[in-house]
Motif scaffolding. Sequence first.
Motif, PDB file in Angstrom:
ATOM      1  N   LEU A  41     -40.715 -56.822  -3.766  1.00 27.47           N
ATOM      2  CA  LEU A  41     -40.703 -55.379  -4.021  1.00 27.47           C
ATOM      3  C   LEU A  41     -39.414 -55.001  -4.743  1.00 27.47           C
ATOM      4  CD1 LEU A  41     -41.892 -54.196  -0.497  1.00 27.47           C
ATOM      5  CD2 LEU A  41     -43.211 -53.998  -2.607  1.00 27.47           C
ATOM      6  N   THR A  42     -39.508 -53.943  -5.547  1.00 23.81           N
ATOM      7  CA  THR A  42     -38.320 -53.409  -6.216  1.00 23.81           C
ATOM      8  C   THR A  42     -37.612 -52.437  -5.278  1.00 23.81           C
ATOM      9  OG1 THR A  42     -39.475 -51.515  -7.157  1.00 23.81           O
ATOM     10  CG2 THR A  42     -39.449 -53.552  -8.472  1.00 23.81           C
ATOM     11  N   VAL A  70     -32.415 -62.329   1.764  1.00 25.85           N
ATOM     12  CA  VAL A  70     -33.253 -61.977   0.612  1.00 25.85           C
ATOM     13  C   VAL A  70     -32.609 -62.521  -0.658  1.00 25.85           C
ATOM     14  CG1 VAL A  70     -34.224 -59.871   1.662  1.00 25.85           C
ATOM     15  CG2 VAL A  70     -32.177 -59.708   0.235  1.00 25.85           C
ATOM     16  N   GLU A  71     -33.410 -62.661  -1.685  1.00 25.47           N
ATOM     17  CA  GLU A  71     -32.941 -63.046  -3.011  1.00 25.47           C
ATOM     18  C   GLU A  71     -33.579 -62.094  -4.006  1.00 25.47           C
ATOM     19  OE1 GLU A  71     -30.772 -64.659  -4.821  1.00 25.47           O
ATOM     20  OE2 GLU A  71     -29.984 -65.563  -3.011  1.00 25.47           O
ATOM     21  N   THR A  72     -33.109 -62.168  -5.235  1.00 26.25           N
ATOM     22  CA  THR A  72     -33.649 -61.302  -6.276  1.00 26.25           C
ATOM     23  C   THR A  72     -34.192 -62.127  -7.429  1.00 26.25           C
ATOM     24  OG1 THR A  72     -31.493 -61.123  -7.354  1.00 26.25           O
ATOM     25  CG2 THR A  72     -32.046 -59.417  -5.747  1.00 26.25           C
ATOM     26  N   ARG A  73     -35.125 -61.490  -8.133  1.00 27.77           N
ATOM     27  CA  ARG A  73     -35.678 -62.077  -9.347  1.00 27.77           C
ATOM     28  C   ARG A  73     -35.827 -60.943 -10.348  1.00 27.77           C
ATOM     29  NH1 ARG A  73     -40.418 -62.173 -11.760  1.00 27.77           N
ATOM     30  NH2 ARG A  73     -41.518 -61.136 -10.075  1.00 27.77           N
ATOM     31  N   ARG A  74     -35.251 -61.123 -11.521  1.00 29.07           N
ATOM     32  CA  ARG A  74     -35.317 -60.095 -12.560  1.00 29.07           C
ATOM     33  C   ARG A  74     -36.534 -60.347 -13.448  1.00 29.07           C
ATOM     34  NH1 ARG A  74     -32.203 -56.206 -14.612  1.00 29.07           N
ATOM     35  NH2 ARG A  74     -30.417 -56.731 -13.334  1.00 29.07           N
ATOM     36  N   GLN A  75     -37.259 -59.263 -13.716  1.00 23.09           N
ATOM     37  CA  GLN A  75     -38.386 -59.307 -14.649  1.00 23.09           C
ATOM     38  C   GLN A  75     -38.264 -58.065 -15.529  1.00 23.09           C
ATOM     39  OE1 GLN A  75     -42.240 -59.826 -12.852  1.00 23.09           O
ATOM     40  NE2 GLN A  75     -43.302 -59.149 -14.681  1.00 23.09           N
ATOM     41  N   TYR A  81     -36.979 -57.973  -4.985  1.00 29.60           N
ATOM     42  CA  TYR A  81     -36.399 -58.599  -3.799  1.00 29.60           C
ATOM     43  C   TYR A  81     -37.499 -59.341  -3.067  1.00 29.60           C
ATOM     44  CZ  TYR A  81     -32.002 -56.155  -4.313  1.00 29.60           C
ATOM     45  OH  TYR A  81     -30.791 -55.728  -4.777  1.00 29.60           O
ATOM     46  N   PHE A  82     -37.135 -60.502  -2.488  1.00 30.36           N
ATOM     47  CA  PHE A  82     -38.085 -61.274  -1.699  1.00 30.36           C
ATOM     48  C   PHE A  82     -37.333 -62.007  -0.597  1.00 30.36           C
ATOM     49  CE2 PHE A  82     -36.689 -63.829  -5.281  1.00 30.36           C
ATOM     50  CZ  PHE A  82     -36.406 -65.071  -4.726  1.00 30.36           C
ATOM     51  N   LEU A  83     -38.052 -62.349   0.462  1.00 33.64           N
ATOM     52  CA  LEU A  83     -37.444 -63.082   1.572  1.00 33.64           C
ATOM     53  C   LEU A  83     -37.177 -64.519   1.156  1.00 33.64           C
ATOM     54  CD1 LEU A  83     -39.679 -61.857   4.547  1.00 33.64           C
ATOM     55  CD2 LEU A  83     -37.320 -61.195   4.071  1.00 33.64           C
TER      56      LEU A  83
END
Length: 103
Positions: A41-42, A70-75, A81-83
């Motif tokens: 989720l953003t 949590v970690e992040t992924r940019r798109q 954010y994700f667990l």
Amino acid sequence: MTDLKVRVDKKKLERTAYVLKCVAHPVRISIIDLLEQEAQLTVSQLQEVLQIEQSLLSHHLTNMRDKGIVETRRQGKNVFYFLTDTTISDIIACIKGCKPVRQ
């Protein structure tokens, strides 16, 4: 009584205490619950559900990211954010199963 011993190794206990200290806040538990429901989720999506100020939410997310929860992924322009470890969701399951304490 001589068969009594600690059944979890020290490193695992330390990591568990570290994670529990970090998530010991209603907003952070809610974030975990939301990320359990939706894989990523953003901040905007989390904010919409939680109804808290963006700055406060970002503070919680930064703390959780710094602790490795949590970690992040940019798109594009979105940051998701994700667990990092879905076993933390067991905490939510445990909370849901707890019976209220009568006072």
